[in-house]
Design a protein around this motif. Structure first.
Motif, PDB file in Angstrom:
ATOM      1  N   ALA A  10       1.088  -0.794  -0.541  1.00 57.73           N
ATOM      2  CA  ALA A  10       0.192   0.100   0.256  1.00 57.73           C
ATOM      3  C   ALA A  10       1.254   1.262   0.084  1.00 57.73           C
ATOM      4  O   ALA A  10       1.790   1.488   0.422  1.00 57.73           O
ATOM      5  CB  ALA A  10      -1.354   0.139   1.398  1.00 57.73           C
ATOM      6  N   ILE A  11       0.148   2.133  -0.075  1.00 55.21           N
ATOM      7  CA  ILE A  11       0.627   3.744   0.118  1.00 55.21           C
ATOM      8  C   ILE A  11       0.728   4.024   1.257  1.00 55.21           C
ATOM      9  O   ILE A  11      -0.216   4.307   1.690  1.00 55.21           O
ATOM     10  CB  ILE A  11       0.326   4.914  -0.724  1.00 55.21           C
ATOM     11  N   LEU A  12       1.729   4.276   2.396  1.00 56.30           N
ATOM     12  CA  LEU A  12       1.586   4.096   3.400  1.00 56.30           C
ATOM     13  C   LEU A  12       1.753   5.891   4.185  1.00 56.30           C
ATOM     14  O   LEU A  12       1.035   5.785   5.331  1.00 56.30           O
ATOM     15  CB  LEU A  12       2.798   3.519   4.258  1.00 56.30           C
ATOM     16  N   PHE A  13       2.330   6.784   3.098  1.00 57.79           N
ATOM     17  CA  PHE A  13       1.551   7.996   3.261  1.00 57.79           C
ATOM     18  C   PHE A  13       2.021   9.231   1.825  1.00 57.79           C
ATOM     19  O   PHE A  13       2.853   8.385   1.284  1.00 57.79           O
ATOM     20  CB  PHE A  13       3.269   8.221   4.790  1.00 57.79           C
ATOM     21  N   SER A  14       1.257  10.299   2.116  1.00 55.58           N
ATOM     22  CA  SER A  14       1.567  10.540   1.193  1.00 55.58           C
ATOM     23  C   SER A  14       0.417  12.207   1.114  1.00 55.58           C
ATOM     24  O   SER A  14       0.203  12.563   1.533  1.00 55.58           O
ATOM     25  CB  SER A  14       0.609  10.421  -0.138  1.00 55.58           C
ATOM     26  N   SER A  15       1.934  12.902   2.247  1.00 57.40           N
ATOM     27  CA  SER A  15       1.186  14.395   2.286  1.00 57.40           C
ATOM     28  C   SER A  15       2.858  15.205   2.387  1.00 57.40           C
ATOM     29  O   SER A  15       4.060  15.252   1.947  1.00 57.40           O
ATOM     30  CB  SER A  15       1.142  14.143   3.922  1.00 57.40           C
ATOM     31  N   ASP A  16       2.450  16.518   2.669  1.00 55.29           N
ATOM     32  CA  ASP A  16       3.739  17.737   2.858  1.00 55.29           C
ATOM     33  C   ASP A  16       4.225  17.303   3.913  1.00 55.29           C
ATOM     34  O   ASP A  16       3.223  17.509   5.332  1.00 55.29           O
ATOM     35  CB  ASP A  16       2.898  19.532   2.943  1.00 55.29           C
ATOM     36  N   VAL A  17       5.592  17.153   4.298  1.00 50.46           N
ATOM     37  CA  VAL A  17       6.313  17.573   5.272  1.00 50.46           C
ATOM     38  C   VAL A  17       7.642  18.452   5.892  1.00 50.46           C
ATOM     39  O   VAL A  17       8.057  18.783   4.189  1.00 50.46           O
ATOM     40  CB  VAL A  17       7.761  16.193   5.123  1.00 50.46           C
ATOM     41  N   ASP A  18       8.048  18.534   7.009  1.00 53.79           N
ATOM     42  CA  ASP A  18       9.037  20.013   6.564  1.00 53.79           C
ATOM     43  C   ASP A  18      10.084  19.455   6.900  1.00 53.79           C
ATOM     44  O   ASP A  18      11.321  19.216   6.090  1.00 53.79           O
ATOM     45  CB  ASP A  18       8.993  20.262   7.730  1.00 53.79           C
ATOM     46  N   SER A  19      10.752  17.580   6.519  1.00 53.82           N
ATOM     47  CA  SER A  19      11.597  17.299   5.726  1.00 53.82           C
ATOM     48  C   SER A  19      11.566  15.733   6.837  1.00 53.82           C
ATOM     49  O   SER A  19      10.311  15.184   7.441  1.00 53.82           O
ATOM     50  CB  SER A  19      13.242  17.408   7.796  1.00 53.82           C
ATOM     51  N   LEU A  57      -3.544  15.468   9.377  1.00 55.19           N
ATOM     52  CA  LEU A  57      -3.264  13.357   9.394  1.00 55.19           C
ATOM     53  C   LEU A  57      -4.386  12.829   9.797  1.00 55.19           C
ATOM     54  O   LEU A  57      -4.575  12.937  10.931  1.00 55.19           O
ATOM     55  CB  LEU A  57      -1.802  13.030   9.502  1.00 55.19           C
ATOM     56  N   SER A  58      -4.719  11.724   8.838  1.00 54.42           N
ATOM     57  CA  SER A  58      -5.743  11.084   9.589  1.00 54.42           C
ATOM     58  C   SER A  58      -4.424   9.517   9.704  1.00 54.42           C
ATOM     59  O   SER A  58      -4.520   8.572   8.853  1.00 54.42           O
ATOM     60  CB  SER A  58      -6.313  10.482   8.659  1.00 54.42           C
ATOM     61  N   PHE A  59      -4.569   8.874  11.143  1.00 56.23           N
ATOM     62  CA  PHE A  59      -4.256   7.633  11.657  1.00 56.23           C
ATOM     63  C   PHE A  59      -4.630   6.076  10.943  1.00 56.23           C
ATOM     64  O   PHE A  59      -3.739   6.131  10.869  1.00 56.23           O
ATOM     65  CB  PHE A  59      -3.344   8.288  12.473  1.00 56.23           C
ATOM     66  N   ASP A  60      -6.159   6.247  11.491  1.00 48.89           N
ATOM     67  CA  ASP A  60      -5.848   5.863  10.215  1.00 48.89           C
ATOM     68  C   ASP A  60      -6.333   5.004   9.057  1.00 48.89           C
ATOM     69  O   ASP A  60      -6.298   3.895   8.745  1.00 48.89           O
ATOM     70  CB  ASP A  60      -8.295   5.623  10.390  1.00 48.89           C
ATOM     71  N   ASP A  61      -5.495   5.905   8.448  1.00 53.51           N
ATOM     72  CA  ASP A  61      -5.073   5.915   6.565  1.00 53.51           C
ATOM     73  C   ASP A  61      -3.742   5.112   6.886  1.00 53.51           C
ATOM     74  O   ASP A  61      -3.401   4.961   5.962  1.00 53.51           O
ATOM     75  CB  ASP A  61      -4.936   6.648   6.076  1.00 53.51           C
ATOM     76  N   LEU A  62      -3.039   5.187   7.513  1.00 53.65           N
ATOM     77  CA  LEU A  62      -1.281   4.737   7.984  1.00 53.65           C
ATOM     78  C   LEU A  62      -1.798   3.565   8.742  1.00 53.65           C
ATOM     79  O   LEU A  62      -0.142   2.791   8.647  1.00 53.65           O
ATOM     80  CB  LEU A  62      -1.447   5.679   9.030  1.00 53.65           C
ATOM     81  N   HIS A  63      -1.632   2.397   7.783  1.00 54.24           N
ATOM     82  CA  HIS A  63      -2.651   0.830   8.796  1.00 54.24           C
ATOM     83  C   HIS A  63      -0.933   0.738  10.219  1.00 54.24           C
ATOM     84  O   HIS A  63      -0.777  -0.294   9.477  1.00 54.24           O
ATOM     85  CB  HIS A  63      -1.743   0.105   7.551  1.00 54.24           C
ATOM     86  N   SER A  65       1.058   1.638  10.736  1.00 55.53           N
ATOM     87  CA  SER A  65       2.886   1.157  10.792  1.00 55.53           C
ATOM     88  C   SER A  65       3.291   2.993  10.613  1.00 55.53           C
ATOM     89  O   SER A  65       5.064   2.179  11.547  1.00 55.53           O
ATOM     90  CB  SER A  65       3.196   0.885   9.312  1.00 55.53           C
ATOM     91  N   ILE A  66       3.076   3.715  10.974  1.00 56.41           N
ATOM     92  CA  ILE A  66       3.980   4.936  11.078  1.00 56.41           C
ATOM     93  C   ILE A  66       3.002   5.078  12.755  1.00 56.41           C
ATOM     94  O   ILE A  66       1.722   5.423  12.930  1.00 56.41           O
ATOM     95  CB  ILE A  66       3.302   5.977  10.036  1.00 56.41           C
ATOM     96  N   GLU A  67       3.886   5.566  13.466  1.00 49.68           N
ATOM     97  CA  GLU A  67       3.804   5.830  14.444  1.00 49.68           C
ATOM     98  C   GLU A  67       4.117   7.173  15.101  1.00 49.68           C
ATOM     99  O   GLU A  67       4.930   8.054  14.140  1.00 49.68           O
ATOM    100  CB  GLU A  67       4.144   4.704  15.804  1.00 49.68           C
ATOM    101  N   LYS A  68       3.694   8.100  15.797  1.00 48.24           N
ATOM    102  CA  LYS A  68       3.981   8.939  16.903  1.00 48.24           C
ATOM    103  C   LYS A  68       4.721   9.464  17.480  1.00 48.24           C
ATOM    104  O   LYS A  68       5.182   7.981  18.612  1.00 48.24           O
ATOM    105  CB  LYS A  68       2.743  10.027  17.479  1.00 48.24           C
ATOM    106  N   LEU A  69       6.288   9.545  17.243  1.00 45.39           N
ATOM    107  CA  LEU A  69       7.616  10.008  18.229  1.00 45.39           C
ATOM    108  C   LEU A  69       6.466  10.282  20.099  1.00 45.39           C
ATOM    109  O   LEU A  69       6.452  11.117  20.069  1.00 45.39           O
ATOM    110  CB  LEU A  69       8.761  10.611  18.466  1.00 45.39           C
TER     111      LEU A  69
END
Length: 97
Positions: A10-19, A57-63, A65-69
């Motif tokens: 899947a596509i896990l992430f797709s968004s504008d980011v700072d770095s 950002l919607s964390f439901d769409d991130l499967h 796999s991606i977590e907040k620090l």
């Protein structure tokens, strides 16, 4: 800059980011807005995504796999086994396993 993280599933992430900070084969490296074009192989490690705000950002769409620090809610993390990264025209694409 725009970041897209793609896996075979899947596509896990797709968004504008700072770095974004990635685990290169010679150590971690970071890419900021307007970074020079690059293609590199990624090693096992953690991808750190630095976002300006998480309101969109919607964390439901991130499967899951991606977590907040825990120490910084503007940093998202994703553990990968390997991958490839390309940066061109202020767009980063990570193909991850």
């Amino acid at each position: 800059m725009f970041l897209e993280i793609v896996t075979p599933e899947a596509i896990l992430f797709s968004s504008d980011v700072d770095s974004v900070t990635v685990p290169g084969i010679d150590g971690d490296f970071q890419m900021l807005n307007n970074h020079a074009p690059i293609v590199s192989i990624l090693d096992k490690g953690t991808v750190k995504i630095h976002v300006h705000t998480q309101n969109h950002l919607s964390f439901d769409d991130l499967h899951g796999s991606i977590e907040k620090l825990p120490a910084d809610d503007k940093v998202l993390t994703l553990d990968i086994k390997s991958g490839t990264i390309e940066m061109k025209d202020n767009k980063v694409i990570i193909l991850a396993d």
